[in-house]
Design an enzyme around this catalytic site. Structure first.
Site, PDB file in Angstrom:
ATOM      1  N   HIS A  50       0.815  -1.229   0.000  1.00 16.91           N
ATOM      2  CA  HIS A  50       0.000   0.000   0.000  1.00 16.91           C
ATOM      3  C   HIS A  50       0.839   1.265   0.000  1.00 16.91           C
ATOM      4  O   HIS A  50       0.359   2.332   0.360  1.00 16.91           O
ATOM      5  CB  HIS A  50      -0.971  -0.025   1.191  1.00 16.91           C
ATOM      6  CG  HIS A  50      -2.019  -1.102   1.079  1.00 16.91           C
ATOM      7  ND1 HIS A  50      -2.738  -1.579   2.142  1.00 16.91           N
ATOM      8  CD2 HIS A  50      -2.465  -1.787  -0.016  1.00 16.91           C
ATOM      9  CE1 HIS A  50      -3.585  -2.519   1.731  1.00 16.91           C
ATOM     10  NE2 HIS A  50      -3.440  -2.676   0.423  1.00 16.91           N
ATOM     11  N   GLY A  80      -1.128  -8.839  12.920  1.00 17.17           N
ATOM     12  CA  GLY A  80      -1.807  -7.560  13.120  1.00 17.17           C
ATOM     13  C   GLY A  80      -2.541  -7.005  11.926  1.00 17.17           C
ATOM     14  O   GLY A  80      -2.448  -5.814  11.657  1.00 17.17           O
TER      15      GLY A  80
HETATM   16  C1  BJW Z   1      -2.994  -5.965  16.827  1.00 21.68           C
HETATM   17  C2  BJW Z   1      -2.461  -5.081  17.747  1.00 21.68           C
HETATM   18  C3  BJW Z   1      -1.273  -5.484  18.372  1.00 21.68           C
HETATM   19  C4  BJW Z   1      -4.209  -4.152  16.970  1.00 21.68           C
HETATM   20  N1  BJW Z   1      -0.724  -6.662  18.060  1.00 21.68           N
HETATM   21  N2  BJW Z   1      -2.441  -7.140  16.542  1.00 21.68           N
HETATM   22  C5  BJW Z   1     -12.770  -7.777  -3.111  1.00 21.68           C
HETATM   23  C6  BJW Z   1     -13.803  -7.840  -2.212  1.00 21.68           C
HETATM   24  C7  BJW Z   1     -14.288  -6.694  -1.583  1.00 21.68           C
HETATM   25  C8  BJW Z   1     -13.734  -5.445  -1.857  1.00 21.68           C
HETATM   26  C9  BJW Z   1     -12.697  -5.371  -2.754  1.00 21.68           C
HETATM   27  C10 BJW Z   1     -12.229  -6.515  -3.363  1.00 21.68           C
HETATM   28  N3  BJW Z   1     -11.187  -6.152  -4.175  1.00 21.68           N
HETATM   29  C11 BJW Z   1     -11.005  -4.817  -4.081  1.00 21.68           C
HETATM   30  C12 BJW Z   1     -11.923  -4.307  -3.240  1.00 21.68           C
HETATM   31  C13 BJW Z   1     -12.063  -2.869  -2.896  1.00 21.68           C
HETATM   32  C14 BJW Z   1     -11.113  -2.393  -1.827  1.00 21.68           C
HETATM   33  C15 BJW Z   1     -11.377  -3.175  -0.557  1.00 21.68           C
HETATM   34  O1  BJW Z   1     -10.686  -4.096  -0.199  1.00 21.68           O
HETATM   35  N4  BJW Z   1     -12.404  -2.775   0.175  1.00 21.68           N
HETATM   36  C16 BJW Z   1     -12.774  -3.469   1.408  1.00 21.68           C
HETATM   37  C17 BJW Z   1     -12.449  -2.574   2.597  1.00 21.68           C
HETATM   38  C18 BJW Z   1     -14.222  -3.794   1.348  1.00 21.68           C
HETATM   39  N5  BJW Z   1      -9.721  -2.531  -2.252  1.00 21.68           N
HETATM   40  C19 BJW Z   1      -9.131  -1.598  -3.004  1.00 21.68           C
HETATM   41  O2  BJW Z   1      -9.725  -0.615  -3.387  1.00 21.68           O
HETATM   42  C20 BJW Z   1      -7.673  -1.826  -3.372  1.00 21.68           C
HETATM   43  N6  BJW Z   1      -7.485  -1.627  -4.758  1.00 21.68           N
HETATM   44  C21 BJW Z   1      -7.974  -2.449  -5.670  1.00 21.68           C
HETATM   45  O3  BJW Z   1      -8.553  -3.466  -5.388  1.00 21.68           O
HETATM   46  O4  BJW Z   1      -7.768  -2.048  -6.952  1.00 21.68           O
HETATM   47  C22 BJW Z   1      -8.318  -2.817  -8.010  1.00 21.68           C
HETATM   48  C23 BJW Z   1      -8.044  -2.106  -9.332  1.00 21.68           C
HETATM   49  C24 BJW Z   1      -7.888  -2.876 -10.468  1.00 21.68           C
HETATM   50  C25 BJW Z   1      -7.661  -2.248 -11.671  1.00 21.68           C
HETATM   51  C26 BJW Z   1      -7.580  -0.869 -11.743  1.00 21.68           C
HETATM   52  C27 BJW Z   1      -7.732  -0.093 -10.614  1.00 21.68           C
HETATM   53  C28 BJW Z   1      -7.977  -0.718  -9.394  1.00 21.68           C
HETATM   54  C29 BJW Z   1      -6.774  -0.799  -2.677  1.00 21.68           C
HETATM   55  C30 BJW Z   1      -6.798  -0.901  -1.201  1.00 21.68           C
HETATM   56  C31 BJW Z   1      -6.010   0.255  -0.584  1.00 21.68           C
HETATM   57  C32 BJW Z   1      -6.086   0.270   0.936  1.00 21.68           C
HETATM   58  N7  BJW Z   1      -5.571   1.500   1.416  1.00 21.68           N
HETATM   59  C33 BJW Z   1      -5.463   1.717   2.850  1.00 21.68           C
HETATM   60  C34 BJW Z   1      -4.979   3.154   3.072  1.00 21.68           C
HETATM   61  C35 BJW Z   1      -3.483   3.247   2.663  1.00 21.68           C
HETATM   62  C36 BJW Z   1      -2.896   4.569   2.864  1.00 21.68           C
HETATM   63  C37 BJW Z   1      -2.957   5.058   4.273  1.00 21.68           C
HETATM   64  O5  BJW Z   1      -2.362   4.474   5.208  1.00 21.68           O
HETATM   65  O6  BJW Z   1      -3.628   6.054   4.452  1.00 21.68           O
HETATM   66  O7  BJW Z   1      -4.525   0.773   3.434  1.00 21.68           O
HETATM   67  S1  BJW Z   1      -6.967   1.369   3.751  1.00 21.68           S
HETATM   68  C38 BJW Z   1      -6.170   0.683   5.181  1.00 21.68           C
HETATM   69  O8  BJW Z   1      -6.543  -0.716   5.308  1.00 21.68           O
HETATM   70  C39 BJW Z   1      -4.678   0.714   4.866  1.00 21.68           C
HETATM   71  C40 BJW Z   1      -4.227  -0.630   5.411  1.00 21.68           C
HETATM   72  O9  BJW Z   1      -3.000  -1.003   4.829  1.00 21.68           O
HETATM   73  C41 BJW Z   1      -5.383  -1.526   5.051  1.00 21.68           C
HETATM   74  C42 BJW Z   1      -5.433  -2.803   5.849  1.00 21.68           C
HETATM   75  O10 BJW Z   1      -5.674  -2.555   7.200  1.00 21.68           O
HETATM   76  P1  BJW Z   1      -4.970  -3.425   8.314  1.00 21.68           P
HETATM   77  O11 BJW Z   1      -3.503  -3.264   8.227  1.00 21.68           O
HETATM   78  O12 BJW Z   1      -5.472  -4.794   8.288  1.00 21.68           O
HETATM   79  O13 BJW Z   1      -5.422  -2.640   9.637  1.00 21.68           O
HETATM   80  P2  BJW Z   1      -6.769  -2.817  10.481  1.00 21.68           P
HETATM   81  O14 BJW Z   1      -6.899  -1.625  11.325  1.00 21.68           O
HETATM   82  O15 BJW Z   1      -7.915  -3.158   9.621  1.00 21.68           O
HETATM   83  O16 BJW Z   1      -6.480  -4.084  11.402  1.00 21.68           O
HETATM   84  C43 BJW Z   1      -5.510  -4.042  12.439  1.00 21.68           C
HETATM   85  C44 BJW Z   1      -5.532  -5.400  13.134  1.00 21.68           C
HETATM   86  O17 BJW Z   1      -4.492  -5.421  14.092  1.00 21.68           O
HETATM   87  C45 BJW Z   1      -6.840  -5.672  13.891  1.00 21.68           C
HETATM   88  O18 BJW Z   1      -7.309  -6.972  13.509  1.00 21.68           O
HETATM   89  C46 BJW Z   1      -6.444  -5.640  15.367  1.00 21.68           C
HETATM   90  O19 BJW Z   1      -7.163  -6.568  16.154  1.00 21.68           O
HETATM   91  C47 BJW Z   1      -4.982  -5.978  15.305  1.00 21.68           C
HETATM   92  N8  BJW Z   1      -4.166  -5.375  16.364  1.00 21.68           N
HETATM   93  N9  BJW Z   1      -3.291  -3.978  17.830  1.00 21.68           N
HETATM   94  C48 BJW Z   1      -1.380  -7.462  17.157  1.00 21.68           C
HETATM   95  N10 BJW Z   1      -0.691  -4.671  19.298  1.00 21.68           N
END
Ligand code: BJW
Length: 252
Positions: free
Chosen positions: A122, A191
């Site tokens: 990302h 995480g």
């Molecule tokens: C701990 C802890 C501790 C806490 N120890 N654990 C298929 C199905 C459904 C939807 C889609 C799909 N394919 C695509 C989509 C759409 C979309 C998507 O996924 N949407 C869903 C949300 C529904 N995806 C996209 O749009 C992606 N692009 C794409 O698919 O493009 C296709 C394309 C094709 C052709 C042309 C053009 C396009 C892009 C996704 C981009 C995500 N961006 C973000 C922001 C990045 C920039 C920024 O930082 O501002 O990325 S969103 C945000 O979520 C960020 C993260 O990297 C990402 C994942 O989150 P993460 O890391 O899992 O964090 P959390 O908070 O969710 O979880 C934290 C976990 O830690 C929790 O479980 C806690 O319990 C745990 N925890 N403390 C251990 N101490």
């Protein structure tokens, strides 16, 4: 988590016998460094306070680019104050590992992981790039990041080099991550809520490879609970140092 818990012992045994291990991480890895996660139940979680579609999408940027840049600069300032936590350091002590990360912070690098061994799905918050993709890129000082500005090459707005919703993941990092996930004997997932795609598909890619055991470390049950061979419930910072102590892990 105690060292004699069956799940901990099983995770150690899977890691110790795996020839190839890769780490797939998310925001929970950096939580103990004071970097907010996105979807946690804590009041601090970013998406409980801010609308992702206003701040992390092309549409949100088009609507109000200054708001988006100010928000990223606020997060950059917090990153400037942060330091790697024991989880980053435990991972850095395993130089043979490849890290597939969704995190945009540089805490793995700052802990000592070689940048070539980090696949950033990302993007990177400490880099600015041209929104019109003319090729302009520049590292920014996260403690003192510039406000909204035009690209010095083409005049389009400059933005953080992160992947917003609806944007394609960096092709090379994605291809390599898929290949690595398909080839490992163990994917150590740390995480992440595993709710954002296509990144979350890497776990299923690993399972489909036919040999990988999935070890999940999270503070709570997640989307991956059903897919995990072993689920460790605990914080990354307290669990990873114990889990990896004395092991010598390799991804290739
Ligand atoms: C701990 C802890 C501790 C806490 N120890 N654990 C298929 C199905 C459904 C939807 C889609 C799909 N394919 C695509 C989509 C759409 C979309 C998507 O996924 N949407 C869903 C949300 C529904 N995806 C996209 O749009 C992606 N692009 C794409 O698919 O493009 C296709 C394309 C094709 C052709 C042309 C053009 C396009 C892009 C996704 C981009 C995500 N961006 C973000 C922001 C990045 C920039 C920024 O930082 O501002 O990325 S969103 C945000 O979520 C960020 C993260 O990297 C990402 C994942 O989150 P993460 O890391 O899992 O964090 P959390 O908070 O969710 O979880 C934290 C976990 O830690 C929790 O479980 C806690 O319990 C745990 N925890 N403390 C251990 N101490």
């Amino acid at each position: 988590m105690t060292l004699d818990e069956p799940s901990f012992l099983e995770a150690r045994s899977i890691l110790a016998s795996a020839e190839r291990v890769a780490v797939f991480s998310g925001a929970g890895l950096s939580a103990e460094s004071g970097i907010s996660t996105f979807r946690d139940q804590e009041p601090d979680a970013l998406w409980s306070r801010f609308d992702p579609m206003l701040l992390a999408s092309v549409e949100g940027f088009a609507e109000n680019p200054g708001r988006v840049i100010d928000w990223y600069n606020w997060r950059r300032a917090k990153l400037a104050q942060a330091t790697p936590n024991p989880a980053h350091l435990a991972l850095a002590a395993q130089p043979g590992l490849v890290h597939i990360t969704q995190n945009v912070d540089d805490l793995l690098e700052r802990a000592g992981v070689s940048p070539e061994r980090i696949l950033r799905l990302h993007g990177a918050i400490d880099i600015d790039c041209c929104h019109a993709v003319c090729g302009f890129e520049e590292r920014v000082d996260v403690a003192n990041a510039p406000p909204l500005r035009p690209c010095p090459r083409c005049g389009a707005p400059v933005r953080p080099a992160v992947v917003w919703f609806g944007e394609r993941l960096p092709e090379a990092a994605w291809q390599r991550s898929e290949a690595i996930s398909a080839a490992v004997d163990c994917l150590l997932v740390v995480g992440t809520s595993a709710t954002v795609y296509p990144a979350a598909n890497l776990v299923h890619r690993a399972i489909a490879g036919g040999r990988a055991k999935i070890v999940v470390l999270n503070t709570r049950r997640s989307e991956l609970t059903g897919a995990a061979h072993v689920e460790l419930l605990g914080t990354a910072g307290s669990t990873l140092p114990k889990l990896l102590r004395g092991l010598s892990l390799h991804s290739d």
